[in-house]
Motif scaffolding. Structure first.
Motif, PDB file in Angstrom:
ATOM      1  N   PRO A 194       1.080  -6.479   3.689  1.00  0.00           N
ATOM      2  CA  PRO A 194       0.989  -4.900   3.850  1.00  0.00           C
ATOM      3  C   PRO A 194       1.083  -4.290   2.710  1.00  0.00           C
ATOM      4  CG  PRO A 194       2.166  -5.988   5.967  1.00  0.00           C
ATOM      5  CD  PRO A 194       1.867  -7.333   4.763  1.00  0.00           C
ATOM      6  N   THR A 195       0.425  -3.557   2.195  1.00  0.00           N
ATOM      7  CA  THR A 195       0.553  -2.756   0.750  1.00  0.00           C
ATOM      8  C   THR A 195       1.992  -2.423   0.679  1.00  0.00           C
ATOM      9  OG1 THR A 195      -1.604  -2.416   0.638  1.00  0.00           O
ATOM     10  CG2 THR A 195      -0.318  -1.292  -0.661  1.00  0.00           C
ATOM     11  N   GLY A 196       2.409  -1.464   1.773  1.00  0.00           N
ATOM     12  CA  GLY A 196       3.877  -0.977   1.728  1.00  0.00           C
ATOM     13  C   GLY A 196       5.077  -1.820   1.600  1.00  0.00           C
ATOM     14  N   ARG A 197       4.875  -3.131   2.129  1.00  0.00           N
ATOM     15  CA  ARG A 197       5.980  -4.101   1.939  1.00  0.00           C
ATOM     16  C   ARG A 197       5.918  -4.674   0.432  1.00  0.00           C
ATOM     17  NH1 ARG A 197       5.101  -9.615   4.364  1.00  0.00           N
ATOM     18  NH2 ARG A 197       4.648  -8.627   6.169  1.00  0.00           N
ATOM     19  N   THR A 198       4.796  -4.684  -0.172  1.00  0.00           N
ATOM     20  CA  THR A 198       4.805  -5.085  -1.671  1.00  0.00           C
ATOM     21  C   THR A 198       5.376  -3.930  -2.540  1.00  0.00           C
ATOM     22  OG1 THR A 198       2.691  -6.495  -1.216  1.00  0.00           O
ATOM     23  CG2 THR A 198       2.942  -5.834  -3.490  1.00  0.00           C
ATOM     24  N   ALA A 210       9.602   4.330   5.415  1.00  0.00           N
ATOM     25  CA  ALA A 210       8.628   5.220   4.760  1.00  0.00           C
ATOM     26  C   ALA A 210       7.308   4.308   4.918  1.00  0.00           C
ATOM     27  CB  ALA A 210       8.854   5.338   3.259  1.00  0.00           C
ATOM     28  N   ASP A 211       6.199   5.420   5.041  1.00  0.00           N
ATOM     29  CA  ASP A 211       4.685   4.590   5.320  1.00  0.00           C
ATOM     30  C   ASP A 211       4.233   4.113   3.852  1.00  0.00           C
ATOM     31  OD1 ASP A 211       3.756   6.917   3.961  1.00  0.00           O
ATOM     32  OD2 ASP A 211       3.265   8.087   5.696  1.00  0.00           O
ATOM     33  N   ASP A 212       3.105   3.405   4.069  1.00  0.00           N
ATOM     34  CA  ASP A 212       2.582   2.823   2.935  1.00  0.00           C
ATOM     35  C   ASP A 212       2.291   3.878   1.955  1.00  0.00           C
ATOM     36  OD1 ASP A 212       2.672   0.467   4.315  1.00  0.00           O
ATOM     37  OD2 ASP A 212       0.712  -0.036   4.584  1.00  0.00           O
ATOM     38  N   ASP A 213       1.495   5.041   2.257  1.00  0.00           N
ATOM     39  CA  ASP A 213       1.248   5.913   1.231  1.00  0.00           C
ATOM     40  C   ASP A 213       2.397   6.430   0.526  1.00  0.00           C
ATOM     41  OD1 ASP A 213      -1.448   5.756   1.923  1.00  0.00           O
ATOM     42  OD2 ASP A 213      -1.466   7.287   3.220  1.00  0.00           O
ATOM     43  N   ASP A 214       3.450   6.811   1.107  1.00  0.00           N
ATOM     44  CA  ASP A 214       4.701   7.331   0.691  1.00  0.00           C
ATOM     45  C   ASP A 214       5.357   6.158  -0.582  1.00  0.00           C
ATOM     46  OD1 ASP A 214       4.490   9.590   1.700  1.00  0.00           O
ATOM     47  OD2 ASP A 214       5.922   8.990   3.434  1.00  0.00           O
ATOM     48  N   LEU A 215       5.398   5.114  -0.048  1.00  0.00           N
ATOM     49  CA  LEU A 215       5.854   3.914  -0.960  1.00  0.00           C
ATOM     50  C   LEU A 215       4.973   3.536  -2.076  1.00  0.00           C
ATOM     51  CD1 LEU A 215       6.991   1.444   1.964  1.00  0.00           C
ATOM     52  CD2 LEU A 215       8.448   2.691   0.497  1.00  0.00           C
ATOM     53  N   THR A 216       3.638   3.533  -1.946  1.00  0.00           N
ATOM     54  CA  THR A 216       2.881   3.542  -3.108  1.00  0.00           C
ATOM     55  C   THR A 216       2.998   4.578  -4.083  1.00  0.00           C
ATOM     56  OG1 THR A 216       0.940   4.138  -1.784  1.00  0.00           O
ATOM     57  CG2 THR A 216       1.215   1.852  -1.770  1.00  0.00           C
ATOM     58  N   ALA A 237      -9.990  -5.398  -3.094  1.00  0.00           N
ATOM     59  CA  ALA A 237      -9.699  -4.447  -4.117  1.00  0.00           C
ATOM     60  C   ALA A 237      -8.766  -3.355  -3.652  1.00  0.00           C
ATOM     61  CB  ALA A 237     -10.971  -3.791  -4.432  1.00  0.00           C
ATOM     62  N   GLU A 238      -8.684  -3.176  -2.491  1.00  0.00           N
ATOM     63  CA  GLU A 238      -8.029  -2.074  -1.922  1.00  0.00           C
ATOM     64  C   GLU A 238      -6.403  -2.271  -2.064  1.00  0.00           C
ATOM     65  OE1 GLU A 238     -10.538  -3.515  -0.370  1.00  0.00           O
ATOM     66  OE2 GLU A 238     -11.788  -1.769  -0.299  1.00  0.00           O
ATOM     67  N   GLN A 239      -5.817  -3.599  -1.935  1.00  0.00           N
ATOM     68  CA  GLN A 239      -4.461  -3.860  -2.181  1.00  0.00           C
ATOM     69  C   GLN A 239      -4.440  -3.839  -3.576  1.00  0.00           C
ATOM     70  OE1 GLN A 239      -4.744  -8.105  -0.854  1.00  0.00           O
ATOM     71  NE2 GLN A 239      -2.675  -7.834   0.135  1.00  0.00           N
ATOM     72  N   VAL A 240      -5.206  -3.998  -4.603  1.00  0.00           N
ATOM     73  CA  VAL A 240      -4.723  -3.998  -5.729  1.00  0.00           C
ATOM     74  C   VAL A 240      -4.747  -2.320  -6.456  1.00  0.00           C
ATOM     75  CG1 VAL A 240      -5.507  -4.451  -8.317  1.00  0.00           C
ATOM     76  CG2 VAL A 240      -5.539  -6.219  -6.627  1.00  0.00           C
ATOM     77  N   ASP A 241      -5.744  -1.715  -5.521  1.00  0.00           N
ATOM     78  CA  ASP A 241      -6.057  -0.314  -6.112  1.00  0.00           C
ATOM     79  C   ASP A 241      -4.830   0.580  -5.844  1.00  0.00           C
ATOM     80  OD1 ASP A 241      -8.034   1.803  -7.057  1.00  0.00           O
ATOM     81  OD2 ASP A 241      -7.710   2.451  -5.185  1.00  0.00           O
ATOM     82  N   ALA A 242      -4.156   0.290  -4.563  1.00  0.00           N
ATOM     83  CA  ALA A 242      -3.169   1.129  -4.302  1.00  0.00           C
ATOM     84  C   ALA A 242      -1.798   1.039  -5.020  1.00  0.00           C
ATOM     85  CB  ALA A 242      -2.815   0.708  -2.731  1.00  0.00           C
TER      86      ALA A 242
END
Length: 712
Positions: free
Chosen positions: A99-103, A119-125, A147-152
């Motif tokens: 999950p992107t938020g965990r990263t 916090a949700d993924d968007d807040d963390l990124t 690509a979505e993982q990297v882009d975020a």
């Protein structure tokens, strides 16, 4: 995650072989990648400033050396990025995207930037981009699934560089040219092979070595396995292995064929241990994990793991405690062999042993911190020596280093669903160990994730008591990070679960927490109502200490609402409750709050007397900060009553208690003694009518009220 990350599929060597050599080959690819860093992007060519970091992509099959090449590139250019190198792996060993938020949270932790738990993924990124906005850092994002993982995760700073590793192109990210890897060049491949076999066998039959390289298609991981196979058989010729590989035909990739030979050559118990390493959480193995999976001793497991490193089957992790990593390219091969050779019941038993061993290690990790508890010491001494930690520091280091594997173990256990009882024990001990060593605040983000897992199990197994506990814990973490509305929702759900479980503690705790959430939201009537419900339950159960605290909370709600008469009544009940319980510190704090409400109500003489009594009880409780606060409150009251000289005495006393330098106009301790005697007289004798304050009915501001200390 940190710069100590270990390559999982490159051509760099581990164990004794790594000490003998350096990075091999890929000269052309490195040159192209470094040139690509300097290349002007499309934005620059069009006259616009690059809005984001430059992205370099290294693409190739797992095991092709892509991670190793990325690591070498990072090492060569790291000095250009003074804010450091950040590393993250974007896929689990089985290929599941992380999950992107965990990263993002892990990267923020590496930057020493705190992020609110839950916090949700968007807040963390977004927080990650903000943290990197003014930095010149290098990010290595390994094993990207899409690509979505990297882009975020891309920084909005052209001064940063991102090196991404993936199996194919990352369509959707602008201005990225992939560096696609094939096999090593023949010279480098032969040198890699010779580092395992020794130079003699390659020198005497160079054609056979080149034939073996061709059979492996110069695949770095396949060559390492071939070299390990030959190193374990000093009398075998290089040509013998090449013939065996050719005899396999086209059945699978070169890596698959060499791996099958390596596995088939192992003794039965050793091969079984190797297969079961596919069950290791996050692909991270230590001797205890291997010992539990295989059912052997810890010492024997470590010896076997070191043998696997020498055979190219594992990577040794650079860590203060023994740790190993299953190469990502071998994980699916190990999983397939496990399903083919081991019965489901045996796999389940191995997983149960692994979880049980982890639970006992966490128990030991926590118990060593309880040095004052005879029961904990006795329990610790009753454990096998291999499970004990020599010092609390060693236990904390182990917990910190094994943290990714422990959290992954909890996630896997909950997702599987077959060992929920062990999963619940694991999560319970993990929470206790983290709190004991790191504290609730420092471990809040990890605890939030664990409590979510507990909630999942409780809902799946219909365990209302555990569901209530998980919801209360999650609500507390939400409330601490300002998500009061979300916390209120969780508290209400916890109340329903507590009632379903007929758990008076959970229901009382939930009602009090609901009242606290309403208080934070400014709904003082509902807050007082819910505190009252919790109070009724405590009184019915004759829980007098908790009842005294709830009287104080109701008093606080009424104070915020400006109902000072009701507030004083409840604070007096709290004072009486603490006095009966003999809780001197709480009694002093409750008197302090009562004095405050009396002052708000314009009863300054009563407030003065109550505050003086609170000072005496604060002295008995040896609460210096409370004494200082009370002296400041006395000073305010005396100023309202028209005695600025006595007020200065109390302010000077407060500053001395807090270690501050007294002001020149403030009298010394001798004058304070005289002032205390004067202040102890009734206010009607100390001050004349003309000195009475003119703002008796004045209400405090919301800011003033919220800054007060609470008796609970």
């Amino acid at each position: 995650m940190t710069d100590q990350a270990v390559d999982t599929d490159g051509a760099q060597l581990s164990g004794h072989a790594a000490a003998e050599g350096r990075f091999l080959g890929r000269t052309r690819e490195l040159k192209e990648l470094r040139a690509d860093i300097e290349r002007a992007g499309l934005d620059t060519l069009s006259g616009r400033k690059a809005p984001r970091a430059r992205v370099l992509l290294i693409a190739g099959r797992p095991g092709s050396g892509r991670t190793s090449l990325a690591g070498e590139l990072v090492q060569q250019v790291a000095e250009r990025y003074p804010d450091g190198v950040l590393r993250a792996r974007l896929s689990e060993p089985d290929g599941t995207p992380v999950p992107t938020g965990r990263t993002a949270r892990e990267l923020l932790t590496a930057l020493d930037v705190s992020a609110p738990p839950g916090a949700d993924d968007d807040d963390l990124t977004a927080a990650l981009r903000d943290a990197l906005a003014d930095r010149r850092a290098l990010l290595l994002l390994d094993d990207a699934a899409d690509a979505e993982q990297v882009d975020a995760l891309l920084p909005d700073s052209p001064d940063c560089l991102v090196v991404a590793v993936a199996e194919g192109p990352l369509t959707g990210i602008a201005d990225v040219r992939p560096c696609t890897l094939g096999g090593l060049d023949t010279k480098s491949a032969v040198e890699l092979l010779s580092r395992y076999t020794g130079s003699v066998r390659v020198t005497v039959d160079p054609r056979a070595a080149e034939d073996l390289v061709e059979a492996c298609q110069a695949h770095p991981t396949a060559l390492r396995l071939a070299g390990g196979w030959l190193a374990a058989r000093p009398k075998a010729a290089v040509a013998d292995l090449a013939k065996q590989l050719h005899a396999e035909g086209d059945d699978g990739t070169p890596l698959t064929r060499v791996f099958r030979l390596a596995h088939a050559a192992l003794p039965g118990p050793t091969a079984r241990m190797l297969r079961l390493l596919s069950l290791a959480p996050a692909g991270l193995v230590d001797p205890h994990t291997a010992s539990a999976l295989a059912g052997c001793s810890v010492g024997g497991a470590r010896t076997t793991l070191d043998d696997f490193v020498a055979l190219g089957l594992l990577r040794a992790v650079d860590s203060p405690v023994p740790q190993y990593e299953v190469p990502g390219c071998l994980h699916p091969l190990l999983s397939a062999l496990t399903e083919a050779h081991d019965r489901p019941a045996e796999i389940l038993l191995a997983r149960a042993r692994m979880l049980e061993r982890t639970v006992r290690l966490l128990q030991s990790c926590r118990a060593i911190t309880e040095t004052d508890s005879p029961q904990a010491r006795e329990k610790l001494l009753g454990m096998p020596r291999s499970l004990r930690f020599p010092t609390p520091r060693a236990a904390a280091d182990w917990l910190r280093l094994r943290r990714p594997a422990l959290l992954a173990s909890a996630r896997l256990a909950v997702a599987d669903g077959e060992l929920d009882t062990l999963a619940r024990r694991l999560m319970s001990q993990l929470v206790r160990a983290m709190v004991a060593h790191f504290g609730t605040q420092a471990a809040a983000a990890d605890l939030y994730g664990v409590h979510r897992l507990v909630l999942d199990v409780a809902e799946r197994r219909d365990l209302p008591r555990e569901k209530a506990a998980a919801l209360l814990n999650l609500g507390d973490l939400d409330a601490r990070t300002g998500r009061t509305a979300e916390a209120l929702t969780r508290y209400r759900a916890a109340l329903d679960a507590g009632r379903a479980a007929d758990d008076p503690y959970a229901t009382g705790r939930a009602m009090e927490s609901i009242g606290g959430a309403h208080l934070e939201l400014g709904d003082y009537d509902r807050a007082a109502d819910w505190f009252g419900r919790a109070l009724a339950q405590r009184l019915a159960r004759d829980e007098r200490d908790d009842a005294a605290r709830l009287y104080g909370r109701i008093g606080t709600a009424h104070t915020y609402a400006g109902r000072y008469g009701e507030a004083m009544r409840h604070w007096r009940a709290a004072v009486a409750g603490y006095r009966r319980a003999g809780d001197v510190p709480a009694y002093a704090r409750a008197l302090s709050e009562l004095a405050r409400v009396q002052e708000y109500a314009g009863r300054f003489e009563e407030s003065l007397r109550t505050c003086q009594e609170a000072v005496e009880w604060a002295r008995r409780a040896e609460d210096v900060r409370l004494q200082a606060a009370l002296h400041l409150r006395l000073a305010d009251t005396l100023e309202r009553l028209g005695d600025p000289a006595a007020a200065r005495l109390h302010r000077g006393a407060a500053r001395r208690m807090l270690g501050e330098e007294p002001q020149e106009s403030e009298p010394g301790p001798e004058a304070f003694v005289a002032g205390e005697e004067a202040a102890s007289a009734p206010a009607s004798q100390a001050f004349g009518p003309q000195q009475q304050p003119s703002e008796q009915g004045q209400e405090p501001s919301a800011c003033e009220i919220r800054s007060t200390s609470s008796a609970d």
